[in-house]
Design a protein around this motif. Structure first.
Motif: not given
Length: 390
Positions: A95-103, A132-137, A172-184
């Motif tokens: 769960a993350t907050l992203v800016r600019p979320a609308r894009r 500073e907005v909400g997140m899901a559990r 998610g609610e109030e601007g939360v974005r759920f991101l799946r990360f991949r990495y090395r």
């Protein structure tokens, strides 16, 4: 109850922008909530202000470098991400907050650290701090650890050049974005290389030493903001506390939106408190119950320690070993069961933290103390001074 009852005016120059050279050199306002007296001391006098046998309960959560600056690989547009916590949606979904979320919508690909760049931290243009907005559990404890995850985020352009990339899999609610990360490599190592310490928005100066936004006893990674009451302690002060017969017990609460999200509702009852992960080990529970049975005072270091203790206490005040999530919202009228004293910093107006302190010591007395602190030019907020309430 109207949120405006917890408002006050603070001169901006009293917001501490940097930590003092010595952690325990901060000022300490001492409040007696029963006699309603105020005394001005220094934090390094703490061993003299407590009784032999008192018990300090401290939050050992460690702040992770949760602030990432990336870009959309197709356009190069800069994006800021604030990690909140891992979720039960699958491996490496946060769960993350992203800016600019609308894009940034479902399916959007993001890359971080392409061509060795940290992103905005290395000269790219920032678009401001994540709101500073909400997140899901989530159902899993926060952690910065991970295994090599090089698969699964489509064929985002530029991913072959980046150590970290992500795709938005859910909103998610109030601007939360759920991101799946991949990495090395491991997520922890990548985060240490690319992430920044997520300082509060009222701190405008760059922090040269990120460890100054960690307590000296921090050991459990997972917070996105520091449990700031603990910032005043030093190894030398702990030695003096032990010599004075004062005990310490460590618990964990990973600070997230439940702590720092602003109250936007007009009434206290309408505010939604978001859940944060906490843990009380069997050893900590046993020690706290033994100390309580011996008649010792339990003094919480910080509002997060208060919420852990009160979340883990039964109706009789006995602490249960627990691990899980708490959305406990403490406001005036709350019947404290497990806390006899509190060490805390000076908090923002209209915040859940100020409401908790007001619940413990009385709203009128706390606001009186805050006005005294302003007159005496105490330093406020994360890097500011502290108060001891007994």
């Amino acid at each position: 109850m109207d949120v405006s009852l917890f408002d006050y005016a603070l001169p901006e120059d009293l917001i501490a922008q940097r930590p003092l050279e010595r952690r325990d050199a901060s000022r300490l306002m001492v409040l007696d909530r029963f006699r309603r007296t105020i005394e001005h001391r220094r934090f390094d006098a703490l061993p003299d202000l407590l009784r032999r046998g008192d018990v300090l309960v401290l939050n050992d959560s460690r702040v992770i470098p949760a602030r990432l600056f990336g870009e959309k690989p197709e356009t190069g547009a800069h994006v800021e991400v604030l990690l909140l916590h891992p979720t039960a949606d699958g491996p490496d979904v946060w769960a993350t907050l992203v800016r600019p979320a609308r894009r940034v919508r479902v399916g959007t690909a993001l890359v971080f650290g392409r061509d060795g760049r940290r992103g905005a931290a290395d000269g790219g243009q920032r678009e401001g701090r994540a709101g500073e907005v909400g997140m899901a559990r989530s159902d899993e404890p926060p952690s910065a650890a991970g295994e090599d995850r090089g698969d699964g985020v489509g064929e985002a352009p530029g991913r072959e050049e980046a150590p970290l990339w992500a795709e938005v899999v859910r909103e998610g609610e109030e601007g939360v974005r759920f991101l799946r990360f991949r990495y090395r490599g491991t997520f922890e190592a990548v985060l240490q290389a690319l992430g920044e310490m997520p300082l509060p928005p009222y701190i405008r100066e760059r922090l040269d030493d990120p460890e100054r936004y960690q307590t000296v006893f921090a050991r459990e990674p997972g917070s996105v903001a520091a449990p700031t009451a603990g910032l005043h302690f030093t190894p030398e002060l702990f030695d003096r506390l032990r010599a004075a017969g004062i005990e310490t017990v460590f618990v964990t609460l990973h600070v997230g939106l439940g702590t720092f999200r602003p109250v936007t509702a007009e009434s206290v009852e309408a505010h939604r408190m978001h859940s944060e992960f906490f843990r009380v080990s069997p050893e900590a529970a046993e020690a706290l119950n033994r100390f309580r049975s011996e008649g010792r005072r339990i003094i919480a270091v910080g509002t997060t320690a208060v919420r852990v203790l009160e979340s883990a206490a039964d109706e009789g005040g006995r602490i249960r070993a627990r691990e899980g999530w708490t959305d406990l919202f403490i406001v005036p009228g709350y019947p404290f069961r497990a806390v006899d004293g509190l060490i805390t910093n000076f908090h923002l107006p209209r915040s859940t933290l100020l409401m908790l302190v007001a619940a413990f010591a009385g709203r009128a007395f706390i606001l009186e103390a805050y006005q005294e602190a302003i007159r005496e030019r105490y330093r406020f907020y994360s890097f500011g001074d502290a108060m001891l309430i007994l």
